[in-house]
Design an enzyme around this catalytic site. Structure first.
Site: not given
Length: 970
Positions: A687, A689-691, A694, A708, A808
């Site tokens: 996986g 993401g923007g930052s 994973v 991560k 969240d």
């Protein structure tokens, strides 16, 4: 004389009346003092407690009809009464019955205050918020017959002094935090009829050796604890026992032969332990036994004839190592409704008359070595609901009785050698929800009458010999999610009306003989994640609309005769798999696909061209332009080579000098932390993401972890903040329903967090992405996930000092392990309330939460409290029940799941029960499940109240959910 005698009687009467008045006044004063100084009564239940009238007329008070003594105080199920344990009530010497169950009483109970109640006979403290150790029963509670302290947070051991309350008949310690072993003194309670202590995760030790002394014991339940050791032989002396539940423990050894003496037993649950050896052939005298469950153990040998010959309603021995043939006598049982023999090593054939004599509802013999024909009369009583026998070697025809069985809704008979045609009447059953007959030898065609299976969710018939055109009726399966017809002999064109199937998530038509073109109007496939129509005879062009499908991540059109250009829109897809090879495609490869990653997916199309991608010919360009391109690329190649060499040298230095990494460990691990960080290769990415990314890393030890890795921490203060928040929060937390952070690593320009790996991903993926995920999550699993996640959040809110708000909460942040047990995860936005209050009076500096889960008050206050987490959890509960996303495409515009569920729940006289649309059709629900689902929906509606004050605390949510489950989950 008569006058004097009458005068004496009058004197006695007046004295007695005065005494009653005195006692009544004194007791009323006790009641009022407790009410006014100790109780919180926000709903005014006790408003009629007024000293102007006798206490016998007050709410909750019962008096002796003759003496007017107060004998009972019953606050049960008021729900909102609060305060410490009202021990002063016990100062009323005539009080015998005290019940404060299902309220909000809290705090610990001191031995001194508890001792005031030693004269009561009935004491119910259940479903409150009591904490601390259970007090000793001193002085002796000589009159106590019923004790219920279930569904609290009591800790410590069960006091041995309880064994001196010799009149005890009922004891309930369920759902607490008790630890230690059961005291041997329990065996002194010879009047005991009911003992309950399930759901105490730290309760351990062995069963009392002399448990058989409890001759009057009828119900003994101590499941979901850490009991160990062997089942004592004296258990066979429980001559009155009707129900034994020792499931989900760590018991070892075998089942003692003495179990054969329990002539009164009706339910025997031993599942999910570490029991081994052979099942003893001693069940012949247990003629009252209705349910036997020894699944999820390590039993070997054969299924005893004495067990198979009983008139059981349910027989479950799945997930063991049993072998041999299934006794023929099993088929003569007239009571059998549930048969679960799956995941063993049974061989031979099934009894031919199985199903003829009983109302069989669930039949599961999958994952064995069974062979021969299936019993022809499995559904002769027309009650069969689940028909499961995959992964065996069954042969012959589809069972005759099942062809016209309108009660079957779940069928999995894949990976056998079954043949012939499946009766058309079977395909047209309106009850069918899921069919998997893949990898057999069935033939014939799909009838148009399949359109009557209107609620079917999954149609998996791959790997057979089905043929003919697809009937138009298949386009009327409006609820279908997965359609897998690969590896058959279907022919003809693809019906354009397939695009009417708006809920379709997986369509696999691979390796058939379909002709014609791909339907153009595919924009309605908004949920489609996988499309495979490879190895057919399709022609025409690739519809441009395919590139605009929002959920598509698997596209395979290989091995056809598709022509034309590759639409540029395909570059917009976030694809895990793309295969367009072996077609007649032509023209320039779109920029987004012109890379080595996709090279093998495009070969076999000789008319495709590229600027640089081998082995494709170069697209035509002018000579001068090509010189410039060569020069630029040569320079770029030189720069890349130098950069690569530098990176290799740097990586080597990093491996030699691990001091460049600052590692903080939070758990004891059996591997070197550096081995994890050295394994972060692109092939392990699961996986991104923007930052950051994973990774899934499998170590030499065999252990798998999730990593991560965050990049650009110097350039992004928010990324650094998320890393610090997650590390500081998870580093201090130890809870079974919160994901474990193993260690954190800080590098020069990256941050890494290493967690335990969750085999089944997130709850959101299981519900909304995995085509079979919803089917794996039956209601009992969904309920366990809801309760576990609630317990994790309650721990953050109520047991952490200071309290932690997650910020969240959503289904994608609830991870599931191999056994589908939940872990709350992703604490990048979490904050302690203590810190939050210091920051701008509680106003958050950045948006917290995910769209569809955010509490409405956040929009105008920008403040996050525990009640925001409660709201988000209510949305998750609605997802679990309905199977829909928070902002599902099926909702009207400007409507989310909260508004939709609320509107449906309020419509009609019967509320939600009158609306099937609320219940996820992928679930198999019993009548008890429907009742439980209704109560869970009520909890969800409370959690999502528009007003934060009306939402329950997470601790209260846990108690409300615990109150739903009244039967052991299998």
């Amino acid at each position: 004389m008569a006058y004097i005698f009458n005068l004496h009687l009058l004197s006695l009467f007046l004295s007695f009346t005065f005494a009653i008045a005195t006692f009544s006044t004194r007791d009323a004063a006790v009641l009022l003092r407790v009410k006014n100084t100790q109780l919180e009564d926000p709903d005014g239940f006790l408003n009629d407690w007024d000293d102007s009238i006798t206490p016998c007329n007050w709410t909750t008070i019962t008096c002796n009809n003759h003496t007017l003594d107060i004998v009972s105080i019953d606050f049960s199920d008021f729900g909102s009464l609060a305060g410490p344990f009202p021990a002063d009530f016990c100062r009323i010497p005539t009080l015998r019955y005290l019940s404060i169950g299902n309220n909000c009483f809290n705090g610990s109970i001191s031995p001194a205050s508890f001792s005031l109640c030693s004269h009561v006979t009935f004491l119910n403290l259940s479903s409150n918020y009591f904490v601390g150790k259970l007090p000793e029963f001193q002085p002796r509670f000589v009159n106590l017959t019923v004790l219920d302290v279930s569904y609290n947070n009591f800790t410590g051991e069960i006091p041995a002094s309880i064994g001196e309350s010799l009149l005890l008949q009922v004891m309930n310690f369920s759902a607490n935090l008790l630890s230690g072993a059961l005291p041997e003194s329990l065996t002194n309670l010879t009047e005991l009829t009911t003992f309950l202590a399930p759901e105490n995760p730290s309760l351990s030790g062995r069963l009392p050796e002399n448990i058989g002394r409890l001759k009057k014991l009828e119900t003994f339940r101590i499941s979901n604890t850490q009991l160990s050791g062997e089942i004592p032989d004296s258990i066979g002396d429980l001559s009155s026992i009707k129900s034994i539940d020792l499931s989900t423990n760590s018991l070892t050894g075998g089942i003692p032969d003495s179990i054969g003496r329990l002539k009164s037993i009706e339910h025997l649950w031993l599942y999910d332990n570490k029991l081994s050896g052979e099942l003893p052939d001693v069940f012949g005298n247990l003629t009252s036994l209705l349910q036997f469950d020894a699944s999820l153990n390590d039993f070997t040998g054969k299924l005893p004839t004495s067990l198979a010959g009983l008139h059981l309603q349910s027989l479950a021995v799945n997930d063991n190592n049993l072998e041999g043939e299934i006794p023929t006598i099993l088929s003569s049982n007239p009571m059998l409704t549930q048969l679960k023999l799956f995941r063993n090593k049974f061989s031979g054939g099934l009894p031919e008359s199985l199903g003829e004599n009983s109302d069989l509802e669930e039949f599961d013999v999958s994952d064995n070595q069974l062979q021969g024909p299936l019993p022809p009369n499995l559904c002769s009583k027309k009650k069969l609901q689940k028909f499961i026998c995959f992964n065996n070697r069954f042969s012959g025809d589809f069972p005759v009785s099942c062809g016209d069985c309108k009660s079957i809704f779940y069928v999995r008979i894949s990976n056998n050698e079954l043949s012939g045609e499946i009766p058309s009447s079977f395909w047209s059953s309106s009850a069918l929800q899921f069919i998997d007959v893949s990898n057999n030898k069935f033939r014939g065609s799909l009838p148009d009458s399949i359109s009557r299976s209107k609620i079917i969710q999954g149609l998996v018939i791959s790997g057979n010999g089905f043929s003919g055109d697809l009937p138009a009726g298949i386009c009327r399966l409006e609820e279908i999610v997965e359609m897998d017809l690969r590896n058959n002999q279907f022919s003809g064109g693809l019906p354009p009306c397939l695009t009417n199937l708006k809920k379709l998530e997986k369509l696999n038509l691979q390796s058939n003989e379909f002709t014609g073109e791909i339907p153009n109007a595919v924009s309605s496939w908004t949920h489609l994640s996988s499309l495979n129509i490879s190895n057919n005879k399709l022609s025409g062009v690739i519809p441009n609309e395919i590139g605009n499908l929002p959920s598509l991540n698997y596209l395979d059109l290989a091995g056809n005769s598709i022509s034309g250009k590759i639409p540029d829109s395909l570059s917009h897809l976030k694809l895990n798999i793309l295969n367009l090879s072996d077609n007649n495609l032509e023209g320039k490869i779109p920029t987004g696909l012109d890379s080595e990653v996709f090279a093998s997916s495009l070969i076999g199309n000789p008319k495709l061209c590229s600027q640089d991608l081998k082995p494709f010919p170069r697209c035509h360009k002018t000579k001068s332009a090509s010189y410039y391109v060569v020069a630029i690329l040569s320079g770029l190649a030189f720069f890349l080579i130098v950069s690569l060499l530098w990176l290799l040298i740097k990586a080597k230095l990093l491996r030699r000098n691990t001091s460049l990494w600052k590692i903080t460990s939070f758990q004891r691990v059996g591997f070197k932390e550096q081995d994890v960080l050295a394994s972060l290769s692109e092939s392990n990415v699961i996986g991104m993401g923007g930052s950051g990314k994973v990774y899934r890393v499998t170590l030499k030890t065999g252990q798998t972890v999730a990593v991560k890795k965050l990049y650009g921490v110097h350039r992004s203060p928010e990324t650094e903040s998320e890393f610090r928040s997650e590390m500081e929060t998870l580093g201090l937390i130890r809870h079974k329903n919160i994901v474990k952070l193993l260690f954190a690593s800080v590098g020069e320009d990256f941050r890494a967090l290493v967690y335990e790996y969750m085999e089944n991903g997130s709850l959101g993926d299981m519900l909304h992405v995995d085509p079979k995920g919803g089917y794996l999550l039956d209601w009992s699993k969904r309920f366990e996930i809801a309760l576990g996640a609630a317990q994790g959040l309650a721990y953050l809110h109520h047991d952490c000092v200071p309290s932690i708000v997650h910020r969240d909460v959503k289904s994608n942040n609830i991870l599931l392990d191999e056994e589908l047990r939940p872990r709350v995860a992703d604490f990048g936005l979490a904050k302690s309330l203590q810190i939050e209050v210091k920051e701008s009076d509680g106003a958050m500096s950045r948006i917290a939460g995910s769209y569809g889960y955010i509490a409405p008050e956040y929009a105008y206050t920008m403040k996050v409290t525990e009640k925001c987490d409660v709201y988000s959890f209510g949305v998750v509960l609605m997802e679990l029940v309905t199977g829909k996303r928070p902002n599902d495409a099926s909702f009207d515009e400007n409507k989310d799941i909260v508004k939709w569920v609320t509107e449906v729940a309020l419509c009609g006289e019967g509320g939600w029960k009158d609306s099937d649309q609320l219940i996820d059709p992928k679930m198999n629900c019993s009548s008890h499940d429907y009742e439980e689902i209704g109560m869970v929906l009520n909890v969800a509606l409370q959690c999502t109240s528009a007003f934060p004050l009306n939402r329950p605390s997470m601790r209260r949510v846990v108690e409300l959910l615990k109150g739903q489950s009244s039967t052991p989950s299998k």
